[in-house]
Design a protein around this motif. Sequence first.
Motif, PDB file in Angstrom:
ATOM      1  N   PHE A  92       0.769  -1.281   0.005  1.00 39.60           N
ATOM      2  CA  PHE A  92       0.019   0.039   0.171  1.00 39.60           C
ATOM      3  C   PHE A  92       0.777   1.250  -0.181  1.00 39.60           C
ATOM      4  CE2 PHE A  92      -2.969  -3.061   2.008  1.00 39.60           C
ATOM      5  CZ  PHE A  92      -4.091  -2.779   1.366  1.00 39.60           C
ATOM      6  N   PHE A  94      -0.464   5.050   0.707  1.00 46.61           N
ATOM      7  CA  PHE A  94      -1.566   5.945   0.806  1.00 46.61           C
ATOM      8  C   PHE A  94      -1.417   7.205   0.567  1.00 46.61           C
ATOM      9  CE2 PHE A  94      -1.720   2.340   3.724  1.00 46.61           C
ATOM     10  CZ  PHE A  94      -2.919   1.709   3.625  1.00 46.61           C
ATOM     11  N   ASN A  98       0.964   7.231   5.632  1.00 48.31           N
ATOM     12  CA  ASN A  98       0.403   6.341   6.797  1.00 48.31           C
ATOM     13  C   ASN A  98       1.745   5.435   7.099  1.00 48.31           C
ATOM     14  OD1 ASN A  98      -2.109   7.129   6.958  1.00 48.31           O
ATOM     15  ND2 ASN A  98      -2.873   5.338   5.560  1.00 48.31           N
ATOM     16  N   LEU A  99       2.532   6.219   7.605  1.00 46.54           N
ATOM     17  CA  LEU A  99       4.026   5.616   8.165  1.00 46.54           C
ATOM     18  C   LEU A  99       3.414   5.377   9.758  1.00 46.54           C
ATOM     19  CD1 LEU A  99       6.775   7.388   6.693  1.00 46.54           C
ATOM     20  CD2 LEU A  99       5.884   5.245   5.866  1.00 46.54           C
ATOM     21  N   ILE A 100       4.144   4.288  10.579  1.00 47.44           N
ATOM     22  CA  ILE A 100       4.036   4.170  11.770  1.00 47.44           C
ATOM     23  C   ILE A 100       4.762   5.367  12.592  1.00 47.44           C
ATOM     24  CG2 ILE A 100       4.225   2.678  13.680  1.00 47.44           C
ATOM     25  CD1 ILE A 100       3.969   0.346  11.763  1.00 47.44           C
ATOM     26  N   PRO A 101       4.145   6.323  13.298  1.00 52.20           N
ATOM     27  CA  PRO A 101       4.725   7.324  13.748  1.00 52.20           C
ATOM     28  C   PRO A 101       6.194   6.964  14.680  1.00 52.20           C
ATOM     29  CG  PRO A 101       2.485   7.208  14.674  1.00 52.20           C
ATOM     30  CD  PRO A 101       2.876   6.269  13.615  1.00 52.20           C
ATOM     31  N   THR A 102       6.013   5.936  15.583  1.00 53.11           N
ATOM     32  CA  THR A 102       6.983   5.720  16.543  1.00 53.11           C
ATOM     33  C   THR A 102       8.103   5.164  15.980  1.00 53.11           C
ATOM     34  OG1 THR A 102       5.687   3.774  16.986  1.00 53.11           O
ATOM     35  CG2 THR A 102       5.542   5.386  18.720  1.00 53.11           C
ATOM     36  N   LEU A 103       8.161   4.597  14.586  1.00 57.32           N
ATOM     37  CA  LEU A 103       9.234   3.940  14.022  1.00 57.32           C
ATOM     38  C   LEU A 103      10.333   5.042  13.198  1.00 57.32           C
ATOM     39  CD1 LEU A 103       7.781   0.419  12.877  1.00 57.32           C
ATOM     40  CD2 LEU A 103       8.988   1.134  15.101  1.00 57.32           C
ATOM     41  N   THR A 104      11.321   4.646  12.996  1.00 52.62           N
ATOM     42  CA  THR A 104      12.302   5.524  12.167  1.00 52.62           C
ATOM     43  C   THR A 104      11.842   5.023  10.770  1.00 52.62           C
ATOM     44  OG1 THR A 104      13.883   3.689  12.004  1.00 52.62           O
ATOM     45  CG2 THR A 104      13.943   5.546  13.894  1.00 52.62           C
ATOM     46  N   GLU A 107      13.291   1.631  10.058  1.00 57.05           N
ATOM     47  CA  GLU A 107      12.250   0.630  10.633  1.00 57.05           C
ATOM     48  C   GLU A 107      10.680   0.396   9.999  1.00 57.05           C
ATOM     49  OE1 GLU A 107      13.869   1.247  15.049  1.00 57.05           O
ATOM     50  OE2 GLU A 107      12.197   2.374  14.627  1.00 57.05           O
ATOM     51  N   TYR A 111       9.288  -2.792   8.317  1.00 53.94           N
ATOM     52  CA  TYR A 111       8.146  -3.346   8.731  1.00 53.94           C
ATOM     53  C   TYR A 111       7.294  -4.543   8.407  1.00 53.94           C
ATOM     54  CZ  TYR A 111       3.985  -3.496  12.005  1.00 53.94           C
ATOM     55  OH  TYR A 111       2.977  -3.955  12.776  1.00 53.94           O
ATOM     56  N   VAL A 112       7.044  -4.371   7.083  1.00 59.80           N
ATOM     57  CA  VAL A 112       6.171  -5.369   6.531  1.00 59.80           C
ATOM     58  C   VAL A 112       7.084  -6.665   6.133  1.00 59.80           C
ATOM     59  CG1 VAL A 112       4.886  -6.080   4.329  1.00 59.80           C
ATOM     60  CG2 VAL A 112       4.729  -3.727   5.089  1.00 59.80           C
ATOM     61  N   PHE A 114       9.562  -7.335   8.129  1.00 58.39           N
ATOM     62  CA  PHE A 114       9.674  -8.032   9.450  1.00 58.39           C
ATOM     63  C   PHE A 114       8.331  -8.802   9.865  1.00 58.39           C
ATOM     64  CE2 PHE A 114       7.247  -7.043  13.437  1.00 58.39           C
ATOM     65  CZ  PHE A 114       7.928  -8.167  14.369  1.00 58.39           C
ATOM     66  N   LEU A 115       7.213  -8.281   9.352  1.00 62.08           N
ATOM     67  CA  LEU A 115       5.942  -9.332   9.691  1.00 62.08           C
ATOM     68  C   LEU A 115       6.132 -10.573   8.558  1.00 62.08           C
ATOM     69  CD1 LEU A 115       3.196  -6.415   9.563  1.00 62.08           C
ATOM     70  CD2 LEU A 115       3.940  -7.825  11.430  1.00 62.08           C
ATOM     71  N   ARG A 159       8.727   0.914   1.830  1.00 61.04           N
ATOM     72  CA  ARG A 159       8.050  -0.316   2.523  1.00 61.04           C
ATOM     73  C   ARG A 159       7.170  -1.126   1.519  1.00 61.04           C
ATOM     74  NH1 ARG A 159       3.898   2.025   6.851  1.00 61.04           N
ATOM     75  NH2 ARG A 159       2.673   2.492   4.803  1.00 61.04           N
TER      76      ARG A 159
ATOM     77  N   THR B   3      10.430  -5.893  17.338  1.00 57.74           N
ATOM     78  CA  THR B   3       9.730  -4.807  16.957  1.00 57.74           C
ATOM     79  C   THR B   3       8.601  -4.405  17.501  1.00 57.74           C
ATOM     80  OG1 THR B   3      11.055  -5.322  14.633  1.00 57.74           O
ATOM     81  CG2 THR B   3       8.958  -3.853  14.514  1.00 57.74           C
ATOM     82  N   ARG B   6       9.412  -3.094  20.786  1.00 53.73           N
ATOM     83  CA  ARG B   6      10.003  -1.467  20.693  1.00 53.73           C
ATOM     84  C   ARG B   6       8.925  -0.540  20.158  1.00 53.73           C
ATOM     85  NH1 ARG B   6      13.547  -1.961  15.631  1.00 53.73           N
ATOM     86  NH2 ARG B   6      14.450  -3.332  17.137  1.00 53.73           N
ATOM     87  N   ARG B  10       7.927   2.517  22.743  1.00 52.20           N
ATOM     88  CA  ARG B  10       8.113   3.845  21.974  1.00 52.20           C
ATOM     89  C   ARG B  10       6.770   4.665  22.144  1.00 52.20           C
ATOM     90  NH1 ARG B  10      11.641   3.034  16.723  1.00 52.20           N
ATOM     91  NH2 ARG B  10      13.526   2.478  17.837  1.00 52.20           N
ATOM     92  N   ASN B  11       5.588   3.663  22.304  1.00 51.11           N
ATOM     93  CA  ASN B  11       4.265   4.290  22.601  1.00 51.11           C
ATOM     94  C   ASN B  11       4.020   4.583  23.998  1.00 51.11           C
ATOM     95  OD1 ASN B  11       2.985   4.234  20.283  1.00 51.11           O
ATOM     96  ND2 ASN B  11       2.496   2.124  20.337  1.00 51.11           N
ATOM     97  N   ARG B  14       6.177   8.086  24.076  1.00 53.35           N
ATOM     98  CA  ARG B  14       5.512   9.158  23.049  1.00 53.35           C
ATOM     99  C   ARG B  14       5.050  10.191  24.057  1.00 53.35           C
ATOM    100  NH1 ARG B  14       2.391   7.502  17.930  1.00 53.35           N
ATOM    101  NH2 ARG B  14       1.152   6.391  18.999  1.00 53.35           N
ATOM    102  N   HIS B 297      -6.043   5.261  14.074  1.00 50.42           N
ATOM    103  CA  HIS B 297      -5.522   5.449  12.715  1.00 50.42           C
ATOM    104  C   HIS B 297      -4.046   4.657  12.493  1.00 50.42           C
ATOM    105  CE1 HIS B 297      -5.058   7.096   8.949  1.00 50.42           C
ATOM    106  NE2 HIS B 297      -3.624   7.478   9.278  1.00 50.42           N
ATOM    107  N   GLU B 298      -3.284   4.721  13.687  1.00 46.13           N
ATOM    108  CA  GLU B 298      -2.101   4.053  13.721  1.00 46.13           C
ATOM    109  C   GLU B 298      -2.390   2.495  13.668  1.00 46.13           C
ATOM    110  OE1 GLU B 298       0.558   5.282  16.363  1.00 46.13           O
ATOM    111  OE2 GLU B 298       1.584   3.430  16.780  1.00 46.13           O
ATOM    112  N   ILE B 301      -3.184   1.311  10.214  1.00 47.56           N
ATOM    113  CA  ILE B 301      -2.251   1.211   9.243  1.00 47.56           C
ATOM    114  C   ILE B 301      -1.429  -0.033   9.506  1.00 47.56           C
ATOM    115  CG2 ILE B 301       0.168   2.223   8.911  1.00 47.56           C
ATOM    116  CD1 ILE B 301      -0.734   4.848   9.966  1.00 47.56           C
ATOM    117  N   LEU B 305      -1.292  -3.214   6.818  1.00 47.96           N
ATOM    118  CA  LEU B 305       0.024  -3.739   6.213  1.00 47.96           C
ATOM    119  C   LEU B 305       0.305  -5.226   6.488  1.00 47.96           C
ATOM    120  CD1 LEU B 305       2.441  -0.801   7.720  1.00 47.96           C
ATOM    121  CD2 LEU B 305       1.471  -1.108   5.121  1.00 47.96           C
ATOM    122  N   GLN B 311      -1.245  -9.671  16.860  1.00 42.27           N
ATOM    123  CA  GLN B 311      -0.169  -9.150  17.192  1.00 42.27           C
ATOM    124  C   GLN B 311      -0.260  -7.724  17.752  1.00 42.27           C
ATOM    125  OE1 GLN B 311       1.088  -9.835  13.119  1.00 42.27           O
ATOM    126  NE2 GLN B 311       2.767 -11.214  13.709  1.00 42.27           N
TER     127      GLN B 311
END
Lengths: 226, 407
Positions: A92, A94, A98-104, A107, A111-112, A114-115, A159, B3, B6, B10-11, B14, B297-298, B301, B305, B311
């Motif tokens: 996807f 978007f 729509n990135l995960i805000p806590t990851l760099t 990362e 992410y995908v 990793f999944l 990603r 991950t 992690r 971080r949440n 945050r 929203h998070e 996402i 994905l 999970q």
Amino acid sequence: MGLVVETTNVSRIYRQKLSAVETRALEAVNLKINEGDFVAIAGPSGSGKTTLLNLIGGLDYPTTGDIMVDGVYVNKLGPDQLAEFRLRKIGFVFQAYNLIPTLTALENTEYVAFLQGASRKHRDHDAMSILRDLGLETLLMRKPAQLSGGQQQRVAVARAILAHPKVILADEPTANLDSHTGEELIDLMFRMNRNLGMTFIFSTHDKMVMDKASTLIKLHDGRICE
Amino acid sequence: MLTFIRIAWRNVVRNPGRSLITTGAVAFGLAALIFLKSFVTGADQQMITNYTDLLIGHIQVHRRGFQNNMGLDKSISNPSKLARALLSVPYIRAWAPRVKDFALISSTESSAGVLLMGIEPADERYLSSLHERVRVGAYLNKGDDDKVVIGRQLAENLRVGVGDKVVLMSQAADGSLSSAAFTVAGLLDAGGEEIDKGLALITLKAAQDLFVLDDKISEIAIETTSLDDVQEAVEILKNKIDLAQFEVLTWKEISPMTYQWLKFDQVFTGLILVIVLLIVSTGILNTILMSVLERKHEFGIMSALGTKPDQIIFVVTVESFFLGALGCLLGGLVGVGLSYFFGACGIDLSSISEALNSFYIGSVIRPKIDAASTALYICVILMVSILVSMAPARRAGRLKPVDALAG
């Protein structure tokens, strides 16, 4: 090239919870997309572009009809199977990144993968390689909030690509970008399509995107009109 | 896995304000629990130690039936045989023979009923702290067979002081009425009415003479090396004596009221634990629920994905665990630190010392950390922090990605 997406009489009707009002977002949509296509779905706002992408991507269920992606009937999968389907088959990109805000950036890119269970070593190698190709090698450790819109969208493309999906669905990916950045992004995805043979399906208003597309599908009021 | 952990961590960091409030609430609750439990444990131990040290000892051996129906007919003849059995029991630090029965004590002004105890002053010094409670006059010494030590309040009631004469009168073992005059040697101030108003001490020999008991005694009071050793010492002792003839009782059986009070104390602490846990749970639940709603929203996402519902539930649960664990770490340090500090310097409650004295608790309470309870509280709070996250976690896991992304 074989058929990778096929929809048969797909409709999506939204019903409000406390009233009898119905909104017909899609009606009897039939389409076939071949592997390696670079498809643009065009149409005015509210024509059903996002709804169609959501249905193909397994984010939502059609009210009627069948959707087959890479031999799988998406509308017949349960929540866990759908998650697995999205993980293995769909990438996807978007409109809102729509990135995960806590990851760099690194990362998020990984992410995908990793999944999917890829090893850390492989993920790191592939992600850094793609991010380098996209000119993001100096921004690996930045969080999304520290990146510009164009940079975030490139991370989102990275990603999607890293997961090696069958189909990449991009919902108006250039809508929030300036024209120069948007053009760069479309060029990038076009190169990926040509070099890696990945199937791209865009929803767009953007003339430049439509011009690049190998197939153009026009939607109006939830129906394919061209 | 790493991950997801992690992401969860971080949440937590945050939104430091919200996480701090939650961990602060958990920490405060746990610290309060640990300190309260330490305080209660310290006070309880003081009460048990003072009470057992003062008079009853840790264990008593009587003729069977003596505890329920005290009387000279249930005296122990040939106590030296019993003493030999005691010598072979480990964990016994000291023991002393006693004669015990009710008597009437009279002065020229008044009279009162008392529990009359005949003791071996030298042996008793190793067992009880009665000698330390003689505030006026002197404690008994060997050979003081014509002297008596009585409670301060009893002396006031009889209107006697040190050096005055009193008469002790009772029915002897042979059925005769026996009486003897004694000089008041000292006045006891134990802090409890039971002793200060109703106890008279004379030497063992004087008691045996008064009650016409020859060398018979009523009981042997025993002190073990520690309160933790009482049960084991009792088990061993029971194997060495004739249980058809004797009864071996621990302090809990000798003074069931004290034991019941301690039980009540534990229930009370347990009740406070439940209340604190409810407060802590509400705090964590609130934080996690807010966090889930805020990050709909998070989660959309993540779900889009390909993250599976389980999970996502794992991420939310780990996040809650982190909040609980941080709170436990902070609360544990504060609670244990406060307990150690006040355990070392003591908490002076002399303003209510009279009330404390009647429970045999001194005016300075030294909190004592109960390691098992502390570990239990930490485990319970960690479990609660996981359990309360389940509902919001499931909610996050069940979000339809298309709705979550739109919302």
